[in-house]
Motif scaffolding. Structure first.
Motif, PDB file in Angstrom:
ATOM      1  N   ARG A  67      34.909  29.277  41.303  1.00  0.00           N
ATOM      2  CA  ARG A  67      36.240  29.607  40.786  1.00  0.00           C
ATOM      3  C   ARG A  67      37.318  29.158  41.773  1.00  0.00           C
ATOM      4  O   ARG A  67      38.424  28.830  41.364  1.00  0.00           O
ATOM      5  N   TYR A 206      43.054  34.757  38.087  1.00  0.00           N
ATOM      6  CA  TYR A 206      42.377  35.965  38.539  1.00  0.00           C
ATOM      7  C   TYR A 206      41.615  36.630  37.395  1.00  0.00           C
ATOM      8  O   TYR A 206      40.529  37.150  37.564  1.00  0.00           O
TER       9      TYR A 206
ATOM     10  N   ALA B 124      38.881  36.162  49.164  1.00  0.00           N
ATOM     11  CA  ALA B 124      37.617  36.578  48.549  1.00  0.00           C
ATOM     12  C   ALA B 124      37.379  35.798  47.259  1.00  0.00           C
ATOM     13  O   ALA B 124      36.267  35.340  46.990  1.00  0.00           O
ATOM     14  N   ALA B 130      31.863  35.918  42.016  1.00  0.00           N
ATOM     15  CA  ALA B 130      31.830  37.348  41.720  1.00  0.00           C
ATOM     16  C   ALA B 130      30.446  37.873  42.078  1.00  0.00           C
ATOM     17  O   ALA B 130      29.428  37.236  41.798  1.00  0.00           O
ATOM     18  N   GLY B 152      38.781  40.252  42.982  1.00  0.00           N
ATOM     19  CA  GLY B 152      37.782  39.253  43.343  1.00  0.00           C
ATOM     20  C   GLY B 152      36.354  39.605  42.983  1.00  0.00           C
ATOM     21  O   GLY B 152      35.488  38.736  42.962  1.00  0.00           O
ATOM     22  N   ASN B 153      36.098  40.883  42.743  1.00  0.00           N
ATOM     23  CA  ASN B 153      34.730  41.282  42.430  1.00  0.00           C
ATOM     24  C   ASN B 153      33.755  40.902  43.539  1.00  0.00           C
ATOM     25  O   ASN B 153      32.598  40.542  43.278  1.00  0.00           O
ATOM     26  N   VAL B 154      34.232  40.976  44.752  1.00  0.00           N
ATOM     27  CA  VAL B 154      33.395  40.649  45.909  1.00  0.00           C
ATOM     28  C   VAL B 154      33.076  41.945  46.638  1.00  0.00           C
ATOM     29  O   VAL B 154      33.894  42.854  46.699  1.00  0.00           O
TER      30      VAL B 154
END
Lengths: 524, 469
Positions: A67, A206, B124, B130, B152-154
């Motif tokens: 991404r 995002y 991130a 992710a 960011g789902n990190v």
């Protein structure tokens, strides 16, 4: 503006601009002047489409995530289009043969008024709370001021409440936050086209949310009393179509006043569209960022906040910013108004990443509470200047016999240049765009707005007269030269760009302090 | 919508049930009483938020000078999302000077945005898929969990450090390459992909620094495993103990992997302006810089703020001769005061002379060594109107550690420490109902003098967002 070289959306559409074999002579109604080219049609085109922001994506190996590569690619794509412009910006004194920017939707007409107001002593203020961590919804004093401001200028039936307000650094951020809190990754928001293309990135970078297009066309028919008219029937058909492709739609984006059309929805239309959304339990994101830029009073613009009753208040979310209405795209101040506390809180949670400086919050409160200045100094003068600039450009267009759509709101005119395309394709549209750029005038081409008919362009008129003059002259040169175009499409620079009426206008403006203007010609 | 992880810190921030947090987190005009002035001495003293409140007078004077109010068209128009060039040039000059870089740093390697929280979010997102992870030594300031996760789902992968000083550990909570290697192996074995390492230097909450040798070792570790390094140097100018010999990573002669070394800094801590929202990224990797810039549209800075920050950063005279010396002197005095109070109480602590906080060992005050007991102790402090941060919020694996922030006025520190003492001294005779022990006269004694001295100040309602930063 993002001149994304996107391919056609997933569903096939008609190869040419028109959509039916109906008679086109009726023109576009009272707003449009001139004849349109009649083209026969072969098949019923799709009235909807699902956006694929990565359609043309190609990656170079790097240490970024997948991404991250996409995010970088969006930047590079835009850069490609505007490198040319930024390296050769027009300046009255330093670079008179530079590129005139009629592509970015910014109001440059009132810097004098804004400058005076923003440098008044009440704008420089310091207290500890402004330098410390704020409530991420925004300082209460600002949210109270926003509620008062909206109540007054939107003419709400009852006073609006500070607790329904969230402030942040612009509407782009608000699109990002709303998309993220309302939709799962991969879901979609319905949007009528043409629309300003940057929303594609706002919900995607995002949020990983896509746009589902409700394609509108320019034909005026029994159903369509105006070109590119949105109706509930079209919304219903698009929603059905998108669902049938397995894509879940969570909301509807409405922009009122509209960009790029410069048109508005009537209160009755608003109620119909909101009713449609309620029936399907869709959230409605109302982008009213041009609400104070309606310079044609007779239009009777009504904010959704002025309606006596909303069909679904818990799913109606209004956004506004100072970027357009107060000519401050660089200041970065936007607001969300919603009665839905879950949505407000979730957005506030993300506002930590879209935070506003305490000093800016203070200045915005000062600005918004100054109703005297706004109503008696700024708005009348701003509207007068917008109207004059709009009149100037539309008369130039009429003189050229170019049809256009514009009803007296916003900073732009939606121009029909289809007859200048050798063929009704987007490739031809881009070639024409490049010919303008080669002749040192930057416009926005329709594909960037996901317009399904090739040949439409947006011209921004909210700039000084000498620049409009020069810009339109250069546009004219390309269009008039077009009929004798040679294969190499050589640029047609005028040897003396200031000859004639533009010279006078330029001289009159020479007294102004020449500032280097750094435009980020973004489609907003 | 993926739920944010409900760490204790997140729950605490979101909760409106705990009376202390209702006050601290509420934006409703702060029903909180003004603290520390004559009217209401029973308001909560905030020793939990890491903000430097000692130099408002200096900052206020500088930020209201006439060179700070300036207008030109480009400031009101859409900017380059990397930040105006004039500001990036100033940032490069500033960092070159104050980080003592061996060669001048370049504006094209600078990206500006509205704070380091945003920068964590953006980094991130562009560095990790992710679900992937960033390695981070604990204890660390807990808000980073949300910064990398909300958009960011990190996730964070913890390198647990403990307080024991042994042959390997010459300092409590010491990070070593061995521990990094072990943690990375362990995380990988659980099927989690690690893309980078976060290092905070000076450290929060420990108030310690990494030596240049340690930095090189950790960067070497990262290079061997092709990990990005996110260097958070947000306290780099808040080292008030000169003898520590702090070195920014930008001062190193040679980096093992410059393309994967990304430095962040902000004015929030070093210039006491958490509310101003100004942060920077410095990296030689143009792909990373560009990708972050692409997201900076959502983390944009007002043109006016960009102008003001450039004015501030270029004023080396004011920074070096007025602000930093006075700031360090005040931080040192406040630190000395609180550490002496702690010594008088016989409380061990970790602090080496950087940052705004002291990492305090209250393990002996827990009836049992559990995080539940830790929270109970935290609540007893809050009931006695003093807000500290508990160790679990920093993912400390040993219950009983607390962070005390000392960067506030003397009368508040005095009152706050008095309230802390009351809880701890009462604790040895604690009764089952753990009733709050409000002092009937909170201003008795030395705190009263300090309060009177400060009474001349204009009482401001201070809206604290007691965020773990």
């Amino acid at each position: 503006m993002f001149p994304l070289p996107q391919r056609e959306p997933t569903a096939p559409t008609a190869p040419s601009g028109s959509t039916s074999s109906q008679d086109m002579d009726s023109g576009y109604g009272d707003a449009l002047h001139g004849e349109c080219l009649r083209k026969p049609d072969w098949k019923q085109p799709k009235l909807y489409g699902v956006g694929d922001p990565m359609a043309m994506f190609s990656s170079d190996s790097s240490c970024l995530s997948s991404r991250g590569r996409v995010i970088k690619w969006f930047w590079d794509s835009a850069e490609e289009g505007y490198r040319t412009y930024h390296m050769d910006e027009y300046d009255e004194e330093k670079n008179p043969s530079g590129i005139i920017n009629l592509g970015t939707s910014e109001n440059k007409l009132c810097f004098d008024l804004l400058s005076r107001r923003l440098t008044k002593s009440d704008m420089l203020h310091m207290e500890p709370s402004l330098l410390q961590y704020p409530d991420w919804r925004g300082h209460l004093f600002l949210r109270e001021e926003v509620a008062r401001f909206l109540s007054f200028y939107c003419k709400s039936p009852v006073p609006l409440k500070p607790e329904n307000v969230v402030v942040l650094n612009g509407c782009a951020s608000l699109f990002s936050a709303l998309a993220t809190v309302l939709c799962e990754a991969g879901e979609a928001l319905l949007i009528p086209t043409p629309y300003y293309g940057a929303i594609t990135q706002h919900v995607y970078l995002y949020g990983n949310v896509r746009l589902a297009y409700v394609y509108l066309d320019s034909k005026v028919t029994g159903l369509n009393t105006r070109p590119f008219q949105l109706t509930v029937e079209k919304l219903e058909m698009a929603l059905r179509g998108v669902n049938s492709e397995g894509v879940k739609v969570k909301g509807l984006i409405l922009i009122n006043p509209q960009n790029p059309l410069g048109d508005i929805y009537s209160p009755e239309e608003l109620q119909e569209f909101l009713g449609f959304a309620m029936r399907h339990q869709l959230h409605v994101i109302m982008d009213e960022v041009y609400m104070l830029s309606v310079f044609e009073e007779s239009l009777g613009y009504r904010s959704v906040l002025s309606l006596e009753r909303l069909p679904d208040p818990q799913r109606t979310h209004v956004m506004w910013a100072t970027s357009k209405d107060f000519g401050m795209s660089g200041l970065r101040f936007g607001i969300l108004y919603t009665e839905n506390q879950h949505v407000a809180t979730a957005v506030a949670s993300l506002c930590r990443y879209h935070g506003l400086s305490g000093l800016v919050q203070y200045q915005m409160a000062q600005l918004l509470r100054d109703h005297d200045w706004i109503s008696q100094v700024y708005l009348p003068e701003n509207h007068a200047r917008l109207k004059a600039a709009h009149t100037y450009v539309s008369e130039e267009l009429r003189a050229l016999g170019i049809p256009f759509v514009s009803r007296g709101a916003g900073f732009f005119i939606w121009v029909d240049l289809r007859k200048y395309l050798r063929q009704g394709t987007f490739e031809e549209e881009v070639l024409l765009w490049r010919r303008f750029l080669d002749n040192k005038v930057l416009l926005s081409f329709g594909k960037a707005f996901e317009c399904k008919e090739p040949g439409w362009f947006r011209i921004v008129f909210s700039d000084k007269e000498n620049r409009l003059c020069l810009g339109m002259q250069r546009v004219r040169q390309v269009l008039e030269g077009h009929s004798q175009v040679v294969e190499d499409a050589s640029p047609r620079h005028t040897q003396d760009p200031s000859a004639g009426p533009c010279e006078q206008a330029t001289a009159l403006q020479a007294a102004e302090v020449p500032m280097t203007q750094t435009y980020r010609a973004t489609e907003d």
